[in-house]
Design an enzyme around this catalytic site. Structure first.
Site, mmCIF file in Angstrom:
data_model
loop_
_atom_site.group_PDB
_atom_site.id
_atom_site.type_symbol
_atom_site.label_atom_id
_atom_site.label_comp_id
_atom_site.label_asym_id
_atom_site.label_seq_id
_atom_site.Cartn_x
_atom_site.Cartn_y
_atom_site.Cartn_z
ATOM 1 N N HIS A 1 -12.172 49.262 -79.907
ATOM 2 C CA HIS A 1 -11.485 49.603 -78.660
ATOM 3 C C HIS A 1 -9.973 49.548 -78.842
ATOM 4 O O HIS A 1 -9.457 49.079 -79.868
ATOM 5 C CB HIS A 1 -11.922 48.666 -77.534
ATOM 6 C CG HIS A 1 -11.703 47.201 -77.800
ATOM 7 N ND1 HIS A 1 -10.448 46.615 -77.815
ATOM 8 C CD2 HIS A 1 -12.582 46.204 -78.080
ATOM 9 C CE1 HIS A 1 -10.561 45.325 -78.077
ATOM 10 N NE2 HIS A 1 -11.841 45.045 -78.245
ATOM 11 N N CYS B 1 -14.521 41.781 -82.099
ATOM 12 C CA CYS B 1 -14.305 43.217 -81.917
ATOM 13 C C CYS B 1 -13.212 43.740 -82.854
ATOM 14 O O CYS B 1 -12.460 42.974 -83.451
ATOM 15 C CB CYS B 1 -13.926 43.522 -80.469
ATOM 16 S SG CYS B 1 -15.322 43.575 -79.344
#
Length: 474
Positions: A400, A416
């Protein structure tokens, strides 16, 4: 051998032999480790993807004779599933053959004239022909070639000439080569399809029909030299060709991954740009105006499951330009945790390279994954996920954007992978649902890399999930 060790061997193999395909690695691995089911399983799946059913069955069958270990059960299940699919296909073929035979006999008896019946008189008509699509004129083709720095101008010209005569004899249109300084980790005298030359050493225009150099310009030292007309025109033509290659690669990858997931190709290209969660692509790229096309030609009837990826070239042809010497392959995301770098690759071709932020204390997992969700403007407190998100594991892991760009290149998250917003928007444009992702701790073999002009397709509201607040491992 566990999955992580297997992937590390795979990454090491591709680092050492960047021109080799995944199929080459699986064959090499099964030769080196004939008792490991994991190698036979992946070889079988690769054969399946290529439509080579009998070879896939043989690989899975060999996996069943291996020692019990990782992917032994998967090999057995894949073998049984493939057998069932083959039986069903053979059954359908028999039914079709029977129906065709019955229809043939029916028309023979129903419409054939009697023995004493005079054949009916019919007017002579001209059989209608389907017009062929108008051929697209050849566009100016450009290749970027890395050459050693220790050569003189004269030696560079000779070496490039030898490359043209040996590696590109099949081309019939005149084309241009831009010679650039050696790129660390990339092969010499091999086309770098998605590399933007920051500095050049020379330009050569060549006509393969009469094997003559029609124009050339060489320099003593690397530089941009954009004031040189030959260099400027070559750069402009290269940017147009790279954009077309990217469009075609994005569409081919999306079609291939869609078939892998559903067993069918979409009826129209527009079906790839659906609403979440079926947003394989944000939109369908439009051809450059220079090609004179309203849209890319799509011929799903030419798809052959037995030659899955290879037939995609016919389903969605590359207009105006020759196919690359080293063929395009399905896209794959590769993350090197040790250098915190993401590469988007197509076989041996590097398409993009980005600096990434990863998980601290080794929290970013290693292994093999696929992109399962794509979300535009994912909701999170303080816009922590930036402008795009791509989920690769159901356990809360995603690629992301970020609202802290200074964290890129560091180990800061809970697992992440962070990218600059401009980079995650570009990766989101390239990557379709089902695209593979490999995460390993092996070092990045190519650094630095010069990305081409940005390629970003706008994502609309249909790809947003305003009612969902995500809790990814940021």
């Amino acid at each position: 051998m566990d999955k992580v060790s297997f992937l590390q061997e795979k990454s090491a193999f591709h680092m050492k032999y960047p021109e080799q395909s995944d199929l080459s690695f699986y064959r090499w691995f099964t030769e080196q480790h004939p008792d490991e089911a994991i190698g036979w399983y992946h070889l079988g799946r690769e054969r399946e993807a290529r439509g080579e059913t009998e070879l896939a069955l043989a690989a899975h069958r060999r996996g069943l004779k291996s020692k019990q270990g990782p992917f032994y059960d998967e090999a057995r299940e894949a073998y049984q599933a493939l057998l069932r699919a083959r039986r069903q296909q053979q059954g359908r073929k028999r039914v079709r053959l029977l129906l065709a035979s019955m229809l043939f006999l029916y028309f023979q008896f129903a419409f054939s004239p009697g023995l004493l019946t005079e054949p009916p008189k019919t007017e002579t008509t001209t059989k209608a022909t389907v017009p062929k699509p108008e051929a697209i004129p050849d566009r100016p083709h450009v290749e970027v070639i890395a050459v050693p720095m220790n050569l003189s101008k004269e030696e560079r010209a000779k070496q490039i000439r030898r490359y043209l005569e040996a590696r590109r004899p099949a081309l019939t249109q005149p084309f241009t080569v831009i010679a650039v300084p050696e790129v660390p980790g990339s092969p010499l005298f091999t086309p770098l399809l998605f590399y933007q030359p920051k500095e050049v050493l020379g330009v050569m225009h060549y006509n393969p029909l009469n094997r003559t150099v029609t124009n050339q310009k060489w320099f003593d030292r690397p530089g941009r030299y954009e004031q040189e007309p030959l260099v400027l025109s070559a750069r402009t033509a290269l940017e147009q060709e790279q954009m077309t290659l990217q469009h075609v690669l994005v569409l081919r990858n999306a079609l291939f991954r869609t078939y892998q997931q559903t067993g069918l190709l979409p009826a129209r290209l527009a079906d790839l740009a659906g609403a979440y969660p079926s947003n394989t692509l944000p939109q369908i790229p439009a051809p450059l105006t220079e090609l004179g096309l309203l849209s890319y030609e799509y011929r799903p009837g030419l798809y052959r499951p037995e030659s899955a990826w290879a037939s995609i070239r016919e389903v969605l042809p590359l207009p105006g330009y020759p196919e690359p010497v080293q063929a395009l392959e399905p896209l794959q995301i590769q993350l090197s945790k040790s250098t915190r770098t993401i590469r988007l690759v197509s076989g041996s071709h590097i398409v993009r390279s980005y600096s990434a932020g990863i998980g601290k204390n080794g929290s970013t997992p290693e292994g093999y994954y696929t992109i399962s969700q794509k979300i535009s403007r994912p909701r999170g407190h303080d816009n922590i996920y930036g402008t795009r998100g791509m989920v690769f594991s159901g356990d809360g892991y995603a690629i992301h954007g970020t609202n802290h760009p200074e964290s890129i290149g560091s180990e800061v998250s809970l697992g992440c992978i962070r990218l600059h917003n401009k980079d995650v928007e570009e990766l989101y444009s390239f990557v379709s649902l089902g695209t593979e992702m490999v995460i390993s701790d092996l070092p990045e073999p190519v650094k630095p890399w010069s990305n081409p002009a940005p390629f970003v397709m706008a994502a609309g509201p249909k790809e947003e999930t305003p009612s969902v607040t995500y809790n990814w491992l940021h």
